[in-house]
Design a protein around this motif. Structure first.
Motif, short mmCIF file in Angstrom:
data_model
loop_
_atom_site.label_atom_id
_atom_site.label_comp_id
_atom_site.label_asym_id
_atom_site.label_seq_id
_atom_site.Cartn_x
_atom_site.Cartn_y
_atom_site.Cartn_z
N VAL A 292 -5.60 -8.42 14.65
CA VAL A 292 -6.08 -8.44 13.85
C VAL A 292 -5.07 -9.65 12.76
O VAL A 292 -4.27 -10.10 13.53
N CYS A 293 -5.91 -9.73 11.59
CA CYS A 293 -5.31 -10.34 10.34
C CYS A 293 -3.52 -9.49 9.89
O CYS A 293 -4.03 -8.06 9.60
N ARG A 294 -3.09 -9.54 9.12
CA ARG A 294 -1.87 -9.10 8.64
C ARG A 294 -2.68 -7.59 7.25
O ARG A 294 -2.22 -6.85 7.26
N GLU A 295 -3.11 -8.73 6.71
CA GLU A 295 -4.47 -8.23 4.98
C GLU A 295 -5.03 -6.34 6.78
O GLU A 295 -4.36 -5.44 5.52
N CYS A 296 -5.70 -6.53 7.24
CA CYS A 296 -6.29 -5.78 7.90
C CYS A 296 -5.22 -5.20 8.43
O CYS A 296 -5.45 -3.34 8.86
N HIS A 297 -3.64 -5.51 9.49
CA HIS A 297 -2.60 -4.44 9.93
C HIS A 297 -2.15 -3.74 8.87
O HIS A 297 -2.03 -3.00 9.14
N ALA A 298 -2.33 -4.31 7.86
CA ALA A 298 -1.92 -3.06 6.21
C ALA A 298 -1.99 -1.79 6.46
O ALA A 298 -2.09 -0.83 6.03
N ILE A 299 -3.38 -2.22 6.43
CA ILE A 299 -4.53 -1.18 6.33
C ILE A 299 -4.96 -0.18 7.10
O ILE A 299 -3.93 0.85 6.65
N ILE A 300 -4.70 -1.10 8.03
CA ILE A 300 -4.49 0.33 9.82
C ILE A 300 -3.43 1.10 8.82
O ILE A 300 -2.97 2.06 9.54
N HIS A 301 -1.68 0.12 9.08
CA HIS A 301 -0.49 1.76 8.77
C HIS A 301 -0.50 2.27 8.02
O HIS A 301 0.07 3.13 7.99
N GLU A 302 -0.44 1.14 6.39
CA GLU A 302 -0.52 1.82 5.12
C GLU A 302 -2.16 2.57 4.75
O GLU A 302 -1.62 3.51 3.44
N GLY A 303 -2.80 2.79 4.57
CA GLY A 303 -3.88 2.63 4.40
C GLY A 303 -4.62 1.93 2.65
O GLY A 303 -5.02 2.26 2.52
N THR A 304 -4.06 1.00 2.89
CA THR A 304 -3.94 0.12 1.68
C THR A 304 -3.62 -1.11 1.95
O THR A 304 -2.85 -1.45 2.43
N SER A 305 -4.22 -1.95 1.56
CA SER A 305 -4.02 -3.55 1.74
C SER A 305 -2.86 -4.44 0.71
O SER A 305 -1.91 -3.66 0.68
N CYS A 306 -2.09 -5.34 1.60
CA CYS A 306 -1.16 -5.78 1.15
C CYS A 306 -1.15 -6.57 -0.09
O CYS A 306 0.00 -7.43 -0.19
#
Length: 103
Positions: A67-81
């Motif tokens: 995954v990209c950093r953006e999608c990883h942040a969404i997976i873990h935080e529920g929001t975009s980075c």
């Protein structure tokens, strides 16, 4: 940033090789958005202190996705980075877009 109990695993040669292989298998394209570069091998079943030594979780490619950093942040935080309207391009630069297809 890796948690203290996971640092040795994430610094291990076997993890670095597995992570690189997962990203390579995806042609370095994020499997979630199919647009941005895959920079992270994400564990679908998240690592915990209880499963950190279970290779069926930690190193099993069936439990990993590129995954990209953006999608990883969404997976873990529920929001975009990033804030709405800003994304990272393939060179890692923050750019403004009207929609995801502008990338």
């Amino acid at each position: 940033m890796a948690k203290e109990w996971a640092k040795a695993f994430y610094n291990s040669k076997v993890w670095k090789e597995t992570s690189e292989s997962v990203k390579s298998d995806a042609n370095y394209i994020c499997v979630k958005c199919n647009i941005r570069p895959a920079e992270i091998a994400h564990h679908i079943i998240w690592l915990t202190p209880k499963n950190i030594n279970d290779v069926n979780i930690t190193l099993n490619k069936d439990n990993l996705m590129a995954v990209c950093r953006e999608c990883h942040a969404i997976i873990h935080e529920g929001t975009s980075c990033t804030v709405d309207g800003l994304v990272f391009n393939e060179r890692g630069e923050l750019i403004e877009v009207k929609n995801i297809y502008d990338i």
